[in-house]
Design an enzyme around this catalytic site. Structure first.
Site, mmCIF file in Angstrom:
data_model
loop_
_atom_site.group_PDB
_atom_site.id
_atom_site.type_symbol
_atom_site.label_atom_id
_atom_site.label_comp_id
_atom_site.label_asym_id
_atom_site.label_seq_id
_atom_site.Cartn_x
_atom_site.Cartn_y
_atom_site.Cartn_z
ATOM 1 N N GLY A 145 116.255 48.516 64.142
ATOM 2 C CA GLY A 145 116.926 47.871 64.726
ATOM 3 C C GLY A 145 117.299 48.117 66.468
ATOM 4 N N SER A 152 115.702 45.945 68.901
ATOM 5 C CA SER A 152 114.440 45.335 69.747
ATOM 6 C C SER A 152 115.518 45.170 70.946
ATOM 7 C CB SER A 152 113.791 43.789 69.185
ATOM 8 O OG SER A 152 115.532 43.564 68.198
ATOM 9 N N TYR A 157 131.311 44.578 55.615
ATOM 10 C CA TYR A 157 131.043 45.579 57.333
ATOM 11 C C TYR A 157 131.017 47.260 56.629
ATOM 12 C CZ TYR A 157 129.395 46.860 61.309
ATOM 13 O OH TYR A 157 128.759 47.375 62.629
ATOM 14 N N ALA A 158 132.808 46.993 57.201
ATOM 15 C CA ALA A 158 133.899 47.932 57.897
ATOM 16 C C ALA A 158 133.285 48.746 56.339
ATOM 17 C CB ALA A 158 134.889 47.513 57.979
ATOM 18 N N LYS A 200 130.309 50.620 56.303
ATOM 19 C CA LYS A 200 130.286 51.908 56.796
ATOM 20 C C LYS A 200 130.525 52.814 56.671
ATOM 21 C CE LYS A 200 127.609 50.012 60.545
ATOM 22 N NZ LYS A 200 125.888 50.237 61.027
#
Length: 263
Positions: free
Chosen positions: A17, A19, A157-158, A161
């Protein structure tokens, strides 16, 4: 302490990631400290090449869609063929598609698991054993404040993580005797290209800043010192850690006046 302990000369780092945003800032900082780079991106060749222009002529740029398991496997094969040994893995690539928790479907979950969790395990399994055999290696994953302060619209998402941190700590126990450290850096509210549209709104910026003890949201450059440190020999005795870089947000919202109190 000699500044040489922060040198990354002779080390080769893969930044996923890379870019834009945090990945780009970290890649540039690692190069500034002597590392050579391999940059991963998805669908942003121009952005990745822009990062490469600032990280050295020997930088390698590779593309892969980490939501596809077969693409990750192909990526690791291409990485070995084109870049050789990797000493440092910065696992930064992730997706965050917000959705009301009542509307989450299996496709939403599958996509996030593949990009935000399975890809880390695949890359780690591919790269870390060789690091251990050489007696030196670093893995730093980009976490999130949401692992500690989750929101319902980012529940997948959480959760991933938090799972990422568990995985990093579990593997870190095995490889620590072999000179490999594995850690997580968890950003708070960071303005990147992906979130810039939100920060254009002055009321949004004010609301975010009001919650953060440091009094402002962060920029990608606020994170790079922690990444460089954990990749260096200066951090050789730190492994399995989760370091928040969030202006103090994880210790609580910014202090403010309570009803009936004086300033």
């Amino acid at each position: 302490m000699s500044s040489d302990r922060f040198s990354l000369a002779g080390r080769r780092a893969l930044v996923t990631g890379a870019s834009s945003g945090i990945g780009r800032a970290v890649a540039i900082a690692l190069a500034e400290h002597g590392a050579s780079l391999v940059l991963h991106h998805l669908g942003d060749e121009d952005g990745a090449r822009g990062t490469a222009e600032r990280t050295g002529a020997d930088t390698t740029v590779l593309e892969a869609d980490f939501t596809q398991a077969e693409a990750v496997a192909a990526f690791t094969n291409e990485l070995e063929a084109r870049a050789g040994a990797i000493d440092i893995l910065i696992s930064n690539a992730a997706i965050e598609h917000r959705r009301a928790w009542e509307e989450i479907d299996s496709g939403h979950v599958h996509e996030h698991v593949a990009a935000n969790f399975t890809a880390l395990l695949t890359l780690t399994a591919s790269l870390v054993p060789a690091m251990a055999r050489r007696g030196w290696g670093r893995v730093v994953a980009t976490g999130s404040i949401m692992a500690r302060r989750p929101r319902s619209e980012t529940v997948v998402y959480a959760s991933l993580k938090a799972a990422q941190l568990t995985a990093v700590r579990a593997i870190a126990r095995d490889v620590a005797p072999h000179g490999v450290t594995m850690n997580v850096i968890s950003p708070g509210a960071i303005e990147t290209e992906a979130t810039a549209s939100r920060y254009v709104d002055a009321s949004f910026r004010k609301a975010v800043s009001a919650k953060i003890p440091a009094g402002r949201h962060g920029q990608p450059d606020d994170l790079v010192g922690a990444f460089v440190f954990l990749c260096s020999d200066a951090a050789r005795y730190i492994t399995g850690a989760d370091i928040p870089v969030d202006g103090g947000w994880t210790i609580g919202d910014a202090p403010g006046l309570l009803p009936g109190t004086a300033s």
